[in-house]
Motif scaffolding. Sequence first.
Motif, PDB file in Angstrom:
ATOM      1  N   LYS A  34       0.862  -1.186   0.000  1.00  0.00           N
ATOM      2  CA  LYS A  34       0.000   0.000   0.000  1.00  0.00           C
ATOM      3  C   LYS A  34       0.893   1.229   0.000  1.00  0.00           C
ATOM      4  O   LYS A  34       1.710   1.413   0.911  1.00  0.00           O
ATOM      5  N   LEU A  35       0.732   2.060  -1.007  1.00  0.00           N
ATOM      6  CA  LEU A  35       1.570   3.237  -1.131  1.00  0.00           C
ATOM      7  C   LEU A  35       1.200   4.292  -0.098  1.00  0.00           C
ATOM      8  O   LEU A  35       0.051   4.387   0.341  1.00  0.00           O
ATOM      9  N   ASP A  36       2.206   5.065   0.277  1.00  0.00           N
ATOM     10  CA  ASP A  36       2.053   6.098   1.304  1.00  0.00           C
ATOM     11  C   ASP A  36       0.924   7.055   0.920  1.00  0.00           C
ATOM     12  O   ASP A  36       0.880   7.572  -0.193  1.00  0.00           O
ATOM     13  N   GLU A  37       0.032   7.303   1.872  1.00  0.00           N
ATOM     14  CA  GLU A  37      -1.105   8.183   1.624  1.00  0.00           C
ATOM     15  C   GLU A  37      -0.668   9.594   1.230  1.00  0.00           C
ATOM     16  O   GLU A  37      -1.394  10.301   0.520  1.00  0.00           O
ATOM     17  N   ARG A  38       0.523  10.001   1.659  1.00  0.00           N
ATOM     18  CA  ARG A  38       0.982  11.352   1.339  1.00  0.00           C
ATOM     19  C   ARG A  38       1.219  11.549  -0.154  1.00  0.00           C
ATOM     20  O   ARG A  38       1.252  12.684  -0.638  1.00  0.00           O
ATOM     21  N   LEU A  39       1.367  10.450  -0.880  1.00  0.00           N
ATOM     22  CA  LEU A  39       1.550  10.558  -2.329  1.00  0.00           C
ATOM     23  C   LEU A  39       0.267  11.001  -3.034  1.00  0.00           C
ATOM     24  O   LEU A  39       0.303  11.384  -4.199  1.00  0.00           O
ATOM     25  N   LYS A  40      -0.863  10.948  -2.327  1.00  0.00           N
ATOM     26  CA  LYS A  40      -2.143  11.340  -2.919  1.00  0.00           C
ATOM     27  C   LYS A  40      -2.576  12.747  -2.539  1.00  0.00           C
ATOM     28  O   LYS A  40      -3.625  13.212  -2.987  1.00  0.00           O
ATOM     29  N   GLU A  41      -1.789  13.432  -1.712  1.00  0.00           N
ATOM     30  CA  GLU A  41      -2.216  14.724  -1.194  1.00  0.00           C
ATOM     31  C   GLU A  41      -2.440  15.750  -2.297  1.00  0.00           C
ATOM     32  O   GLU A  41      -3.300  16.629  -2.172  1.00  0.00           O
ATOM     33  N   ARG A  42      -1.699  15.647  -3.393  1.00  0.00           N
ATOM     34  CA  ARG A  42      -1.795  16.619  -4.482  1.00  0.00           C
ATOM     35  C   ARG A  42      -2.375  15.986  -5.751  1.00  0.00           C
ATOM     36  O   ARG A  42      -2.157  16.481  -6.860  1.00  0.00           O
ATOM     37  N   VAL A  43      -3.115  14.884  -5.576  1.00  0.00           N
ATOM     38  CA  VAL A  43      -3.701  14.166  -6.710  1.00  0.00           C
ATOM     39  C   VAL A  43      -5.216  14.246  -6.644  1.00  0.00           C
ATOM     40  O   VAL A  43      -5.811  13.990  -5.591  1.00  0.00           O
ATOM     41  N   THR A  44      -5.832  14.596  -7.763  1.00  0.00           N
ATOM     42  CA  THR A  44      -7.286  14.568  -7.899  1.00  0.00           C
ATOM     43  C   THR A  44      -7.650  13.520  -8.932  1.00  0.00           C
ATOM     44  O   THR A  44      -7.202  13.591 -10.081  1.00  0.00           O
ATOM     45  N   PHE A  45      -8.421  12.523  -8.537  1.00  0.00           N
ATOM     46  CA  PHE A  45      -8.890  11.488  -9.452  1.00  0.00           C
ATOM     47  C   PHE A  45     -10.262  11.885  -9.977  1.00  0.00           C
ATOM     48  O   PHE A  45     -11.146  12.276  -9.206  1.00  0.00           O
ATOM     49  N   ALA A  46     -10.454  11.787 -11.290  1.00  0.00           N
ATOM     50  CA  ALA A  46     -11.724  12.227 -11.876  1.00  0.00           C
ATOM     51  C   ALA A  46     -12.034  11.447 -13.141  1.00  0.00           C
ATOM     52  O   ALA A  46     -11.128  10.990 -13.853  1.00  0.00           O
ATOM     53  N   ASN A  47     -13.329  11.306 -13.429  1.00  0.00           N
ATOM     54  CA  ASN A  47     -13.758  10.628 -14.648  1.00  0.00           C
ATOM     55  C   ASN A  47     -13.694  11.600 -15.819  1.00  0.00           C
ATOM     56  O   ASN A  47     -14.229  12.703 -15.756  1.00  0.00           O
ATOM     57  N   HIS A  48     -13.017  11.195 -16.871  1.00  0.00           N
ATOM     58  CA  HIS A  48     -12.931  11.997 -18.096  1.00  0.00           C
ATOM     59  C   HIS A  48     -12.769  11.038 -19.258  1.00  0.00           C
ATOM     60  O   HIS A  48     -11.943  10.115 -19.208  1.00  0.00           O
ATOM     61  N   ASN A  49     -13.566  11.251 -20.300  1.00  0.00           N
ATOM     62  CA  ASN A  49     -13.554  10.385 -21.475  1.00  0.00           C
ATOM     63  C   ASN A  49     -12.890  11.135 -22.631  1.00  0.00           C
ATOM     64  O   ASN A  49     -13.431  12.111 -23.134  1.00  0.00           O
ATOM     65  N   LEU A  50     -11.713  10.672 -23.034  1.00  0.00           N
ATOM     66  CA  LEU A  50     -10.973  11.333 -24.110  1.00  0.00           C
ATOM     67  C   LEU A  50     -11.742  11.324 -25.430  1.00  0.00           C
ATOM     68  O   LEU A  50     -11.509  12.168 -26.290  1.00  0.00           O
ATOM     69  N   VAL A  51     -12.655  10.385 -25.581  1.00  0.00           N
ATOM     70  CA  VAL A  51     -13.382  10.246 -26.840  1.00  0.00           C
ATOM     71  C   VAL A  51     -14.353  11.402 -27.058  1.00  0.00           C
ATOM     72  O   VAL A  51     -14.497  11.897 -28.183  1.00  0.00           O
ATOM     73  N   CYS A  52     -14.995  11.852 -25.999  1.00  0.00           N
ATOM     74  CA  CYS A  52     -16.080  12.826 -26.188  1.00  0.00           C
ATOM     75  C   CYS A  52     -16.006  14.037 -25.276  1.00  0.00           C
ATOM     76  O   CYS A  52     -16.706  15.032 -25.527  1.00  0.00           O
ATOM     77  N   ASP A  53     -15.203  14.022 -24.210  1.00  0.00           N
ATOM     78  CA  ASP A  53     -15.139  15.159 -23.303  1.00  0.00           C
ATOM     79  C   ASP A  53     -14.155  16.207 -23.809  1.00  0.00           C
ATOM     80  O   ASP A  53     -13.267  15.911 -24.613  1.00  0.00           O
TER      81      ASP A  53
END
Length: 288
Positions: free
Chosen positions: A195-214
């Motif tokens: 399990k990777l260190d939680e601090r590696l996610k502090e500056r990461v935003t996960f989001a749904n995006h579709n390259l085909v149509c967005d």
Amino acid sequence: MAAEVGSPVPTPRRDDIDDIEVDGFIQAMTRRHGYDFSGYAPASLKRRVQALVQSLEIAHVGELTARVLRDDEMVPQVIAKLSVPVSEMFRNPAVFRKLRDEVFPVLASYPQINIWQAGCAHGQEVYSLAILLKEAGLYDRCQIFATDFSDEALARAQEGIFPIRDARLYSENYLAAGGRHTLSDYYHARYDFMKLDERLKERVTFANHNLVCDGVFCEAQLILCRNVLIYFSDTLQDRVLGLFRNSLSRGGILCLGNRESIRFAPSARDFVPLDAELRLYRNAGATL
């Protein structure tokens, strides 16, 4: 007068029937659920649809189409199966070393650094990037946007949990990429997982995006989209390259996969090779 009897209609080949069924499935996903796969490379998409049919233990693609038309709850499973979340930490270490040695010093000139990891799959490359940015002293100035069109892939990426059997390969890649410590400094091992260190996610935003149509997701100084375009048709590849051009600041860097080439895409004129062999390009085109 009796109608003239025409020539007998030839019996369609199984491959022809399969193609018709796959076309019907694509239309159903687009019109019913808004997911457009029509720009994907036909042979690759056909293989993945047929693999999906087998994994669901149903008879044929026509049955799959009927089910996705009527069962909304089935769609996330279908999307997850059709995506190709294959990656590893520090994949192709020479690329990450190049980023560390030549791209990060350029990023350091910005007070705020936006990075878009498009098609992040299960997140291995996102965490790889975060580790190197930390070691370069840039992480606290970064905002990393990690996007994918599969909610299941995004959920797994957010967990930051990977099989411990991959730790040796990941560690070797990390050192080859110019890592300054040991990869074990960044994860906790328990049972069969790391399990990777939680601090590696502090500056990461996960989001749904579709390259085909967005559309444009953000303005970024660095975009990484590695080994995603290989599954797209030439027309869709060009459309996505235009999207990246409009998302990058002038002089921003685009990083593609080592199996991809922009040589024949009309949008390629907007990118200047930084390292053509490693698929690193600088944006020279107009932005929005």
